[in-house]
Scaffold this active site. Structure first.
Site, PDB file in Angstrom:
ATOM      1  N   HIS A  23      -7.605  -5.401  -0.865  1.00 39.25           N
ATOM      2  CA  HIS A  23      -6.362  -4.728  -0.473  1.00 39.25           C
ATOM      3  C   HIS A  23      -5.706  -5.396   0.728  1.00 39.25           C
ATOM      4  O   HIS A  23      -4.559  -5.096   1.052  1.00 39.25           O
ATOM      5  CB  HIS A  23      -6.638  -3.257  -0.163  1.00 39.25           C
ATOM      6  CG  HIS A  23      -5.408  -2.422  -0.006  1.00 39.25           C
ATOM      7  ND1 HIS A  23      -4.430  -2.334  -0.978  1.00 39.25           N
ATOM      8  CD2 HIS A  23      -4.973  -1.649   1.034  1.00 39.25           C
ATOM      9  CE1 HIS A  23      -3.464  -1.537  -0.563  1.00 39.25           C
ATOM     10  NE2 HIS A  23      -3.765  -1.111   0.652  1.00 39.25           N
ATOM     11  N   SER A  39       0.833  -1.198   0.000  1.00 44.01           N
ATOM     12  CA  SER A  39       0.000   0.000   0.000  1.00 44.01           C
ATOM     13  C   SER A  39       0.873   1.256   0.000  1.00 44.01           C
ATOM     14  O   SER A  39       1.766   1.395  -0.835  1.00 44.01           O
ATOM     15  CB  SER A  39      -0.939  -0.043   1.218  1.00 44.01           C
ATOM     16  OG  SER A  39      -1.936   0.934   1.134  1.00 44.01           O
ATOM     17  N   ASP A  84      -8.194  -4.899  -6.184  1.00 51.63           N
ATOM     18  CA  ASP A  84      -7.629  -3.987  -5.188  1.00 51.63           C
ATOM     19  C   ASP A  84      -7.699  -2.552  -5.706  1.00 51.63           C
ATOM     20  O   ASP A  84      -7.182  -2.231  -6.777  1.00 51.63           O
ATOM     21  CB  ASP A  84      -6.181  -4.389  -4.897  1.00 51.63           C
ATOM     22  CG  ASP A  84      -5.559  -3.573  -3.770  1.00 51.63           C
ATOM     23  OD1 ASP A  84      -6.187  -2.603  -3.310  1.00 51.63           O
ATOM     24  OD2 ASP A  84      -4.441  -3.912  -3.356  1.00 51.63           O
TER      25      ASP A  84
END
Length: 518
Positions: free
Chosen positions: A496, A339, A403
């Site tokens: 995610h 991320s 995602d």
């Protein structure tokens, strides 16, 4: 906390560069409506800030770009909502973390009830070796891929000056080390030390809390470890990513602000701030911190630069890395993150190239990112491709299915954010595809929404059966299943999670990607 300084970009003398700052809190919802519907220029000026000597023609590509202002409007609206929810999110995260650890420390819900009756309840202590983050509660795996002998893969490597010694470091083994290090970065320092030293039998060098001058807090975390304490072959740098209940982290992901570095391109301003390299309330700080000043006129700035080493993620990690490369002559290094951490992971070598750290870059083995947002425009990609992916690929960007974060900020004609590097895309069956970009790079439209909900239903069913079809290591707990239910409402959010990235690496095909010592 984020603060918008109404004084603008500051008045300090220094290098004037091109930049664009999106300030969602300087205008109200009526201003947002006027800008979105009527393209009102007065309202636009409240939200979008650029240098006084620049015109909008230098920001946009053509008139068609104005048709994409809804992307800006959505971004501003999302960041307004995130800011509104900052305190509730922080409180929710505090409560969720506490009760998840309370349950796990007492043997689950029924174990807690029994201990309550016996008056033997264990109260979790934040920052302790047993206090696990929300990410760790979603996926409790800490062991590395059991079939990969880490030491054997690296001991056969000659020194970095031996030429193009190709090795299979794109294999599942190294990817697994990187994805597990990216997951571990969400934990506190004691948990990280326990896992690296005791479970992985490696050597933790440093765990750092670094300064973000815009947020005015130590909000960037990174840890560094080696495969062994002496004569190490590998150095791993892992940046912490977007924390689930951190409003500032999510606001950074949805931020479209950029700062243009001459001859490099436009870099995401929020990620530069996370590296401790500037503050949008005084944009001259970016130029000062990006380029180490050596002229006689700026000798007095050495004290400030030394202070930056102690507080900035980029300078702090660079100092540690230089020392380790000097101590371990045959070692090479890998940078990784998930991320926001993935964005910082690829930004780190970008900054090394910018600062002409040629000797360090020769020792770079590779960069692995997971669910990484875009960090800059096409120019940045072209600039870094020559440094990272020639003659062989050293940058691998892993994306799982729908995602949402790797598709942020949107790749539109106003902001021109672009990914670069080889994309390893895994679908909901963990099938791997190698491509320049993931499918649906800009996730909007009816087709994407319908398909996203269908896949979310399948992922929920798969999550309920993984323990039976793939073994106990892949069994998903009640908290992870609950998070998959959220994916039915917001497709792409559940994807995610680190669980699917770990599964993709371990259940996907063996990768035959080759990297060279160059």
């Amino acid at each position: 906390m984020h603060k918008d300084n109404d004084s603008g970009s500051g008045s300090n003398p220094g290098q004037v560069s091109n930049y664009l700052i999106v300030r969602p809190h300087r205008g109200g919802y009526i201003d947002l409506f006027r800008y979105g519907v009527r393209d009102d220029q007065t309202s636009k000026a409240k939200f979008l800030e650029m240098p006084d000597n620049r015109e909008w023609s230098t920001i946009t590509i053509d008139e068609e770009a104005e048709d994409h202002r809804w992307v800006i409007v959505v971004s501003i609206l999302v960041r307004k909502i995130i800011r509104l929810l900052r305190t509730p999110m922080e409180f929710t995260g505090f409560v969720v973390d506490f009760f998840l650890n309370l349950f796990s420390a007492n043997g689950g819900f029924f174990g807690l009830l029994l201990r309550l009756i016996q008056a033997k309840v264990v109260i979790p202590e934040r920052g302790s070796v047993t206090f696990v983050s929300t990410i760790g509660q979603l996926d409790g795996r800490i062991s590395l891929y059991k079939e990969w002998n880490f030491v054997e893969h690296l001991e056969g490597i000659d020194s970095v000056d031996s030429g193009r010694v190709k090795i299979e470091l794109g294999s599942r083994g190294l990817m697994d080390l990187c994805v597990m290090a990216s997951k571990l970065a969400y934990e506190n320092a004691k948990v990280v030390e326990n896992v690296v030293d005791l479970h992985w039998k490696m050597n933790l060098v440093e765990f750092l809390d670094c300064w973000n001058d815009y947020q005015k807090q130590m909000s960037t975390q990174v840890f560094v470890f080696t495969d062994k304490q002496k004569d190490a072959n590998l150095i791993v740098i892992s940046f912490r990513g977007t924390e689930p209940f951190d409003a500032d982290d999510w606001g950074t992901d949805f931020d479209y602000s950029w700062y243009e570095v001459p001859n490099v391109g436009k870099l995401h301003m929020g990620f530069l701030e996370a590296m401790g390299l500037g503050n949008r309330d005084d944009t001259t700080t970016f130029h000062y911190n990006l380029f180490e000043q050596t002229s006689s006129e700026e000798e007095n700035s050495k004290k400030n630069l030394l202070d930056m080493v102690e507080r900035s993620a980029y300078y702090a990690v660079r100092v540690i890395l230089k020392r380790l490369l000097s101590e371990h002559e045959n070692a090479r290094f890998v940078v990784t993150g998930h991320s926001l951490g993935g964005a910082l992971a690829i930004l780190f070598p970008t900054l090394l190239v910018l600062n002409e750290e040629t000797e360090i870059m020769k020792r770079l083995l590779g960069v692995y990112t997971f669910g990484q947002p875009r960090i800059g425009n096409r120019e940045v990609g072209l600039f870094m491709k020559a440094q990272l992916n020639q003659p062989v690929d050293r940058y691998f960007r892993v994306v799982y299915c729908n995602d949402i974060v790797p598709r942020l900020p949107y790749d539109d004609k106003t902001f021109l954010y672009k990914h670069f590097g080889l994309c390893l895309f895994y679908d909901s069956f963990y099938n791997e595809t190698k491509a320049e970009d993931e499918p649906d790079p800009n996730p909007y439209g009816l087709r994407y929404k319908i398909l996203g909900h269908v896949i979310a239903v399948w992922e929920l069913v798969r999550g309920l059966t993984m323990g039976y079809t793939h073994g106990p290591d892949y069994k998903e707990g009640w908290f992870r299943i609950l998070f998959r239910l959220m994916g039915l409402v917001i497709p792409g959010l559940s994807d995610h999670c680190m669980t699917d990235y770990v599964n993709s690496v371990r259940l996907g095909p063996d990768n035959e990607l080759q990297m060279s010592s160059l």
